[in-house]
Design a protein around this motif. Structure first.
Motif, short mmCIF file in Angstrom:
data_model
loop_
_atom_site.label_atom_id
_atom_site.label_comp_id
_atom_site.label_asym_id
_atom_site.label_seq_id
_atom_site.Cartn_x
_atom_site.Cartn_y
_atom_site.Cartn_z
N GLY A 363 80.98 0.32 -19.24
CA GLY A 363 81.27 -0.95 -18.84
C GLY A 363 81.09 -1.27 -17.50
O GLY A 363 80.77 -2.39 -16.95
N SER A 364 81.60 -0.45 -16.37
CA SER A 364 81.21 -0.58 -15.08
C SER A 364 79.75 -0.68 -14.80
O SER A 364 79.41 -1.63 -14.01
N PHE A 365 78.80 0.12 -15.54
CA PHE A 365 77.53 -0.04 -15.32
C PHE A 365 76.92 -1.52 -15.57
O PHE A 365 76.32 -2.13 -14.95
N SER A 366 77.64 -1.90 -17.01
CA SER A 366 77.34 -3.36 -17.49
C SER A 366 77.70 -4.20 -16.34
O SER A 366 76.95 -5.21 -16.32
N GLY A 367 78.93 -4.21 -15.65
CA GLY A 367 79.47 -5.07 -14.77
C GLY A 367 78.35 -5.08 -13.49
O GLY A 367 78.35 -6.06 -12.93
N ASN A 368 78.07 -3.93 -12.97
CA ASN A 368 77.16 -3.96 -12.01
C ASN A 368 75.67 -4.56 -12.28
O ASN A 368 75.15 -5.45 -11.35
N VAL A 369 75.34 -4.41 -13.63
CA VAL A 369 74.08 -5.19 -13.73
C VAL A 369 74.42 -6.58 -14.01
O VAL A 369 73.39 -7.24 -13.41
N GLY A 370 75.43 -7.05 -14.12
CA GLY A 370 75.70 -8.50 -14.26
C GLY A 370 75.63 -9.06 -12.92
O GLY A 370 75.36 -9.87 -12.57
N GLY A 371 76.23 -8.10 -11.86
CA GLY A 371 76.32 -8.58 -10.41
C GLY A 371 74.81 -8.51 -9.85
O GLY A 371 74.68 -9.47 -9.14
N MET A 372 74.07 -7.64 -10.43
CA MET A 372 72.87 -7.57 -9.77
C MET A 372 71.79 -8.92 -10.10
O MET A 372 71.42 -9.36 -9.32
N VAL A 373 72.07 -9.15 -11.41
CA VAL A 373 71.33 -10.22 -12.06
C VAL A 373 71.86 -11.72 -11.23
O VAL A 373 71.08 -12.47 -10.85
N ILE A 374 73.24 -11.79 -11.23
CA ILE A 374 73.84 -12.97 -10.57
C ILE A 374 73.44 -13.29 -8.85
O ILE A 374 73.10 -14.18 -8.67
N ALA A 375 73.41 -11.93 -8.35
CA ALA A 375 73.00 -12.20 -6.81
C ALA A 375 71.59 -12.38 -6.73
O ALA A 375 71.19 -13.43 -6.02
N LYS A 376 70.42 -12.02 -7.64
CA LYS A 376 69.22 -12.43 -7.68
C LYS A 376 68.94 -14.02 -7.89
O LYS A 376 68.51 -14.96 -7.18
#
Length: 419
Positions: A363-376
């Motif tokens: 779940g935390s991995f998934s949240g970090n992926v969401g964060g990476m995408v939104i940052a870009k």
């Protein structure tokens, strides 16, 4: 005479409180170690000749390292168990933090930031698993809430404490000092748990579609609805959280011309809202569960209320009032933390103990992926001159989408103890 080994269930309330306090402290140390570089960026950048692009590269590598590591840290935590995952995880990221003090080149910093992100990824699954082991089920929400609140308070206090330490020992010494605190923490944990046995709950008969899996297998959790319900909700909700963490200072600068020290007040109030949301989200759910309401009603009810509280966020662009804008941002961050607290509690409710670390980490991995995408995406949107409106429109519905996703995959939450 040597004292006998005791299980967690046999510990006194004071002993449990000590272990919980250590978990909270570990979370604060985790936050401080990652925040030193952002607080001291002007000093370090001047000393080493970094550009903003260099700093952005380091930030991306850090989060990438954490996201990738989350695929494995849950399995590691489940394999090691609570007793050893805590000191090994804290010691590992503390050594990575200390290594910053000797880094010279950009390549060295990239390698160290990846190491710090990867080792700090031990923190979330270890903390969740430890709280689930130490606290009774009805108190877990309050435990997660208190942990999130402490982290939010740490986010407020760290920018005040770190510069003071840097004045005394320099920026390199600050990294070393923070890492040394982590090593001391690891020693204290080993002393506090030297005669404590952390045993998982007795095995329970699992439904056919869930299937009990050996501890050493990771892949089978991907066949569980619980895993994907949590992963989808984390992608959607954490995207908004990371959007605000990365871009909130820039928003206040663009909207109200705030810079430097002047940014401290709105950011402190916003993070103060996050702390309050953590406590309320955990405390209210604990109270409702103690009154006999079902886990399904409590968790989904609080998730829905938190999601509705984020809906007004686009209004910050039209409020025209500094106080209202800060209030709406504080409400949004409070709602996120209430949502996050109950989402983590939901994991502990419906996931077997032997899989808890892995599901939390995924779940935390998934949240970090969401964060990476939104940052870009945020960078592209703002560069295109579209402003914050598209981003805040997404943020306003992201939590409702997360609630809908959970309802779709888990129409009824059934606590693992009751199965």
């Amino acid at each position: 005479m040597t004292k006998p080994t005791r299980t967690v269930a046999q510990l006194s309330a004071r002993a449990r409180a000590l272990l919980f306090a250590l978990v909270v402290t570990a979370g604060i140390l985790n936050l401080v170690d990652r925040q030193i570089i952002s607080v001291l960026k002007p000093i370090i950048a001047t000393d080493l000749g970094w550009s903003d692009d260099d700093y952005g590269t380091l930030a991306a590598w850090f989060q990438g390292g954490a996201a990738f590591a989350f695929l494995f840290t849950g399995w590691i935590v489940d394999k090691l168990g609570v007793k050893w995952a805590n000191p090994i995880g804290v010691a590992a990221w503390s050594i990575a933090a200390m290594a910053h003090g000797w880094a010279r080149s950009m390549t060295e910093f990239v390698m160290i930031r990846v190491s710090l992100g990867a080792t700090e990824a031990m923190g979330t699954p270890t903390g969740i698993k430890t709280i689930a082991s130490v606290l009774p089920r009805n108190w877990r929400s309050s435990g997660f809430g208190a942990t999130n609140a402490a982290n939010s308070i740490g986010a407020i206090l760290a920018p005040l404490a770190i510069p003071g330490v840097a004045l005394l020992v320099g920026w390199r010494g600050t990294f070393v000092a923070a890492g040394a605190l982590g090593l001391i923490w690891a020693a204290v944990w080993l002393i506090a748990t030297r005669r404590v046995r952390f045993s998982p709950p007795q095995p329970v008969e699992m439904p056919v579609e869930t299937g009990a899996t050996p501890l050493t297998e990771y892949g089978p959790i991907l066949r569980n609805r619980q895993t994907w319900a949590v992963a989808g909700a984390k992608i959607l909700s954490d995207a908004t959280w990371w959007l605000l963490l990365f871009w909130l200072p820039d928003f206040f600068h663009r909207q109200y011309g705030l810079t430097g020290v002047a940014l401290g007040i709105p950011l402190a109030i916003a993070y103060g809202g996050a702390a309050i949301g953590s406590l309320l989200g955990g405390g209210v759910s604990t109270r409702l569960l103690s009154l006999g309401y079902s886990v399904n009603a409590v968790r989904k009810g609080i998730l829905l209320v938190a999601a509705l509280c984020v809906l007004p966020i686009p209004l910050v662009l039209y409020a025209g009032n500094y106080a209202i804008t800060i209030g709406l941002m504080a409400l949004t961050l409070a709602a996120h933390q209430a949502f996050s607290t109950n989402l983590f509690a939901l994991i502990a409710d419906v996931v077997p103990q032997d899989k808890l670390g892995r599901v939390t980490a995924f779940g935390s991995f998934s949240g970090n992926v969401g964060g990476m995408v939104i940052a870009k995406v945020a960078g592209l949107v703002l560069t295109a001159g579209l402003g914050y409106l598209p981003l805040f429109l997404f943020a306003s519905v992201s939590y409702l989408l997360a609630v809908g996703w959970i309802q779709l995959l888990l129409p009824t939450l059934r606590p693992i103890e009751a199965r």
